[in-house]
Design a protein around this motif. Sequence first.
Motif, PDB file in Angstrom:
ATOM      1  N   LYS A 378     -44.886 -16.256  11.469  1.00  0.00           N
ATOM      2  CA  LYS A 378     -43.741 -15.276  12.183  1.00  0.00           C
ATOM      3  C   LYS A 378     -42.575 -15.525  10.444  1.00  0.00           C
ATOM      4  O   LYS A 378     -43.180 -15.960   9.733  1.00  0.00           O
ATOM      5  N   PRO A 379     -41.869 -14.619  10.623  1.00  0.00           N
ATOM      6  CA  PRO A 379     -40.912 -14.749   8.841  1.00  0.00           C
ATOM      7  C   PRO A 379     -40.055 -16.511   9.159  1.00  0.00           C
ATOM      8  O   PRO A 379     -40.195 -16.615  10.587  1.00  0.00           O
ATOM      9  N   LYS A 380     -40.095 -17.009   8.386  1.00  0.00           N
ATOM     10  CA  LYS A 380     -39.285 -18.834   8.338  1.00  0.00           C
ATOM     11  C   LYS A 380     -37.843 -18.388   8.928  1.00  0.00           C
ATOM     12  O   LYS A 380     -37.876 -19.360   9.974  1.00  0.00           O
ATOM     13  N   LYS A 381     -37.429 -17.006   9.090  1.00  0.00           N
ATOM     14  CA  LYS A 381     -35.421 -17.473   9.304  1.00  0.00           C
ATOM     15  C   LYS A 381     -36.346 -17.407  11.275  1.00  0.00           C
ATOM     16  O   LYS A 381     -35.398 -17.721  11.716  1.00  0.00           O
ATOM     17  N   ASP A 382     -37.602 -16.363  11.748  1.00  0.00           N
ATOM     18  CA  ASP A 382     -38.350 -16.977  13.479  1.00  0.00           C
ATOM     19  C   ASP A 382     -38.241 -17.932  13.426  1.00  0.00           C
ATOM     20  O   ASP A 382     -38.483 -18.968  14.639  1.00  0.00           O
ATOM     21  N   VAL A 383     -39.487 -18.635  12.749  1.00  0.00           N
ATOM     22  CA  VAL A 383     -39.919 -20.027  13.005  1.00  0.00           C
ATOM     23  C   VAL A 383     -38.314 -21.103  13.083  1.00  0.00           C
ATOM     24  O   VAL A 383     -38.449 -22.286  13.411  1.00  0.00           O
ATOM     25  N   ALA A 384     -37.337 -21.280  11.918  1.00  0.00           N
ATOM     26  CA  ALA A 384     -36.277 -22.038  12.203  1.00  0.00           C
ATOM     27  C   ALA A 384     -35.720 -22.102  13.647  1.00  0.00           C
ATOM     28  O   ALA A 384     -35.201 -22.867  13.879  1.00  0.00           O
ATOM     29  N   LYS A 385     -35.590 -20.377  14.169  1.00  0.00           N
ATOM     30  CA  LYS A 385     -35.313 -19.979  15.350  1.00  0.00           C
ATOM     31  C   LYS A 385     -36.101 -21.121  16.625  1.00  0.00           C
ATOM     32  O   LYS A 385     -35.528 -21.256  17.781  1.00  0.00           O
ATOM     33  N   ASP A 386     -37.222 -20.949  16.536  1.00  0.00           N
ATOM     34  CA  ASP A 386     -38.044 -22.040  17.360  1.00  0.00           C
ATOM     35  C   ASP A 386     -37.814 -23.513  16.938  1.00  0.00           C
ATOM     36  O   ASP A 386     -38.025 -24.135  18.010  1.00  0.00           O
ATOM     37  N   ILE A 387     -37.973 -23.737  16.081  1.00  0.00           N
ATOM     38  CA  ILE A 387     -36.951 -24.909  16.133  1.00  0.00           C
ATOM     39  C   ILE A 387     -36.451 -25.384  16.738  1.00  0.00           C
ATOM     40  O   ILE A 387     -36.184 -26.795  17.478  1.00  0.00           O
ATOM     41  N   ALA A 388     -35.487 -24.503  16.163  1.00  0.00           N
ATOM     42  CA  ALA A 388     -33.546 -24.749  17.061  1.00  0.00           C
ATOM     43  C   ALA A 388     -34.103 -25.157  18.636  1.00  0.00           C
ATOM     44  O   ALA A 388     -33.282 -25.763  19.129  1.00  0.00           O
ATOM     45  N   ALA A 389     -34.707 -23.575  19.179  1.00  0.00           N
ATOM     46  CA  ALA A 389     -34.813 -24.286  20.530  1.00  0.00           C
ATOM     47  C   ALA A 389     -35.250 -25.124  20.733  1.00  0.00           C
ATOM     48  O   ALA A 389     -35.183 -25.886  22.175  1.00  0.00           O
ATOM     49  N   TYR A 390     -36.633 -25.585  19.862  1.00  0.00           N
ATOM     50  CA  TYR A 390     -36.844 -27.013  20.454  1.00  0.00           C
ATOM     51  C   TYR A 390     -36.503 -28.381  20.049  1.00  0.00           C
ATOM     52  O   TYR A 390     -36.271 -29.198  21.586  1.00  0.00           O
ATOM     53  N   ILE A 391     -35.467 -28.132  19.196  1.00  0.00           N
ATOM     54  CA  ILE A 391     -34.439 -29.028  18.904  1.00  0.00           C
ATOM     55  C   ILE A 391     -33.733 -29.237  20.655  1.00  0.00           C
ATOM     56  O   ILE A 391     -33.481 -30.582  20.816  1.00  0.00           O
ATOM     57  N   ARG A 392     -33.098 -28.197  20.787  1.00  0.00           N
ATOM     58  CA  ARG A 392     -31.946 -28.228  22.385  1.00  0.00           C
ATOM     59  C   ARG A 392     -32.942 -29.007  23.358  1.00  0.00           C
ATOM     60  O   ARG A 392     -32.005 -29.828  23.727  1.00  0.00           O
ATOM     61  N   GLN A 393     -34.313 -28.363  23.568  1.00  0.00           N
ATOM     62  CA  GLN A 393     -34.682 -28.781  24.358  1.00  0.00           C
ATOM     63  C   GLN A 393     -34.894 -29.667  24.401  1.00  0.00           C
ATOM     64  O   GLN A 393     -34.950 -30.862  25.373  1.00  0.00           O
ATOM     65  N   LYS A 394     -35.192 -30.490  23.242  1.00  0.00           N
ATOM     66  CA  LYS A 394     -35.522 -31.978  23.700  1.00  0.00           C
ATOM     67  C   LYS A 394     -34.260 -32.302  23.845  1.00  0.00           C
ATOM     68  O   LYS A 394     -33.997 -33.963  24.092  1.00  0.00           O
ATOM     69  N   SER A 395     -33.380 -32.108  22.742  1.00  0.00           N
ATOM     70  CA  SER A 395     -31.843 -33.447  23.298  1.00  0.00           C
ATOM     71  C   SER A 395     -31.370 -33.877  24.570  1.00  0.00           C
ATOM     72  O   SER A 395     -30.948 -34.364  25.420  1.00  0.00           O
ATOM     73  N   GLU A 396     -31.891 -31.745  25.320  1.00  0.00           N
ATOM     74  CA  GLU A 396     -31.260 -32.042  26.226  1.00  0.00           C
ATOM     75  C   GLU A 396     -32.239 -32.359  27.409  1.00  0.00           C
ATOM     76  O   GLU A 396     -31.838 -32.923  28.469  1.00  0.00           O
ATOM     77  N   GLU A 397     -33.150 -32.978  26.606  1.00  0.00           N
ATOM     78  CA  GLU A 397     -34.715 -33.279  27.860  1.00  0.00           C
ATOM     79  C   GLU A 397     -33.505 -35.019  27.823  1.00  0.00           C
ATOM     80  O   GLU A 397     -33.719 -36.091  28.500  1.00  0.00           O
ATOM     81  N   LYS A 398     -32.867 -35.392  26.571  1.00  0.00           N
ATOM     82  CA  LYS A 398     -33.426 -36.489  26.438  1.00  0.00           C
ATOM     83  C   LYS A 398     -32.218 -36.712  26.683  1.00  0.00           C
ATOM     84  O   LYS A 398     -32.028 -38.302  27.421  1.00  0.00           O
ATOM     85  N   TYR A 399     -30.779 -36.831  26.649  1.00  0.00           N
ATOM     86  CA  TYR A 399     -29.594 -36.838  27.204  1.00  0.00           C
ATOM     87  C   TYR A 399     -28.871 -35.843  27.651  1.00  0.00           C
ATOM     88  O   TYR A 399     -27.558 -36.614  28.355  1.00  0.00           O
ATOM     89  N   GLY A 400     -29.217 -34.926  27.945  1.00  0.00           N
ATOM     90  CA  GLY A 400     -28.182 -33.850  28.683  1.00  0.00           C
ATOM     91  C   GLY A 400     -28.284 -32.705  27.558  1.00  0.00           C
ATOM     92  O   GLY A 400     -28.033 -33.413  25.892  1.00  0.00           O
ATOM     93  N   GLN A 401     -26.756 -32.838  27.732  1.00  0.00           N
ATOM     94  CA  GLN A 401     -25.351 -32.204  25.913  1.00  0.00           C
ATOM     95  C   GLN A 401     -25.516 -33.101  25.583  1.00  0.00           C
ATOM     96  O   GLN A 401     -24.337 -34.039  25.919  1.00  0.00           O
ATOM     97  N   ILE A 402     -25.717 -33.351  24.059  1.00  0.00           N
ATOM     98  CA  ILE A 402     -25.425 -34.462  23.397  1.00  0.00           C
ATOM     99  C   ILE A 402     -23.878 -34.339  22.366  1.00  0.00           C
ATOM    100  O   ILE A 402     -23.518 -33.201  22.497  1.00  0.00           O
ATOM    101  N   THR A 403     -23.255 -35.015  22.379  1.00  0.00           N
ATOM    102  CA  THR A 403     -22.117 -34.172  22.340  1.00  0.00           C
ATOM    103  C   THR A 403     -20.731 -35.756  21.499  1.00  0.00           C
ATOM    104  O   THR A 403     -21.806 -37.397  21.218  1.00  0.00           O
ATOM    105  N   ASP A 404     -20.025 -35.454  20.294  1.00  0.00           N
ATOM    106  CA  ASP A 404     -20.101 -36.194  19.596  1.00  0.00           C
ATOM    107  C   ASP A 404     -19.717 -38.051  19.901  1.00  0.00           C
ATOM    108  O   ASP A 404     -19.544 -38.793  19.265  1.00  0.00           O
ATOM    109  N   SER A 405     -19.277 -37.941  21.314  1.00  0.00           N
ATOM    110  CA  SER A 405     -18.773 -39.235  21.719  1.00  0.00           C
ATOM    111  C   SER A 405     -20.004 -39.991  21.671  1.00  0.00           C
ATOM    112  O   SER A 405     -19.990 -41.643  22.017  1.00  0.00           O
TER     113      SER A 405
END
Length: 407
Positions: A378-405
Amino acid sequence: MLVGKHILVGITGGIAAYKVAALVRLLIKEGAEVKVVMTDTAKRFITPLTMATLSKNPVLVDFFNPENGEWNSHVDLGLWADAYLIAPATANSVGKMAAGIADNLLLTTYLSAKCPVFVAPAMDLDMYRHPATRRNIETLQSHGDTIIDAEAGELASGLEGKGRMAEPETIVAYLDAYFDTSFSGIHVLVTAGPTYENIDPVRFIGNYSSGKMGYAIAETLARQGADVILISGPTHLSPLHPNIRRVNVVSANEMYEECVHLFPSCNIAVMCAAVADFTPEKQEENKIKQKTDLTIALTKTKDIAAELGRMKHDSQILAGFALETDNELHNAREKLRSKNLDFIVLNSLNDTGSGFGSDTNKITIIDADGTETRFDMKPKKDVAKDIAAYIRQKSEEKYGQITDSEL
Ligand code: CTP
């Protein structure tokens, strides 16, 4: 994502104006409220009646209604809009916007809009690549406007090339991504580009990394609301999103110092940089002369990702990259383990179109839990979106919504 959002659509006079009918339908389907402003020439390509019917709002063209003298306020329109989308944007209008010319309602609204502006250019290929257009587009970017790049294909002139307005679905995806604030309040550190290890004042040991992948990831996360610190080696790129703070470094050691200093205040780190593994033991103060018999002694640099892996606490996510030429999966898994990463993005130089300098990439994400996810080229911009989506899924799995606190 667009439910209840006020989208002002500006149509200028190009053949792609006909596509805006489909675009407005998509926006309405996504729950947006749409108003349309057109230039006089745009009316020749698509009628105000069509656009008024689809947008469910009267279409504005003139500064006042000639029937009753009612004033159409560009200021009010600009204030009403959560986003101003100018599609299609002709070369003429792009040039006027870059120059600050305001000789119609669409352009005065551009100058007074306080909301983010999205510009989808459409023109013939020679016009699109003309230095004047390139310069004008760069000027719009420097205003903070998002350019929705034209696509390549058959053009109204019968020629083939880049200049077609992006498809309505692509344009809607840009707006969706803008209003997607999944990473709001999240601090992300991204490393990008090569490092240069100086040999003497004029020579260095470097590598072919362009920084494109890291910059694309920084942009994507910033667009989704993250506060991004981009620690960048020398590149020709410039990050455009206001949520990105760029820290320039040259050597591996400078990158190490910045990362170690900034990582504790970040939720996520994505290590995209192609960091030199070796640096000259000694940097010569003066230029080494040609006649010298030369052997350069090298010493190992510090492994930044591994150090962050040691520092990492439970509420942080650390992602790395592995660019491999052989034994790819095995090597990537070994890096994932030894650097204590949460996941690693593998790309292989054996895949044509992957790697340094190219605009595309083909990746496999290997997770610390052992799972492997393969993606298409894919174009690197779309690869970046896939990686961002993976990070989001990972963070939600791990902690729910991460917050500053949680920091
Ligand atoms: N990395 C780093 N610091 C280094 C070397 C690498 O932070 N001194 C990071 C890279 O940014 C990448 C990951 O480690 O996220 C893997 O980098 P890579 O160059 O593929 O592998 P190396 O660990 O350097 O191992 P090798 O060169 O032996 O393949």
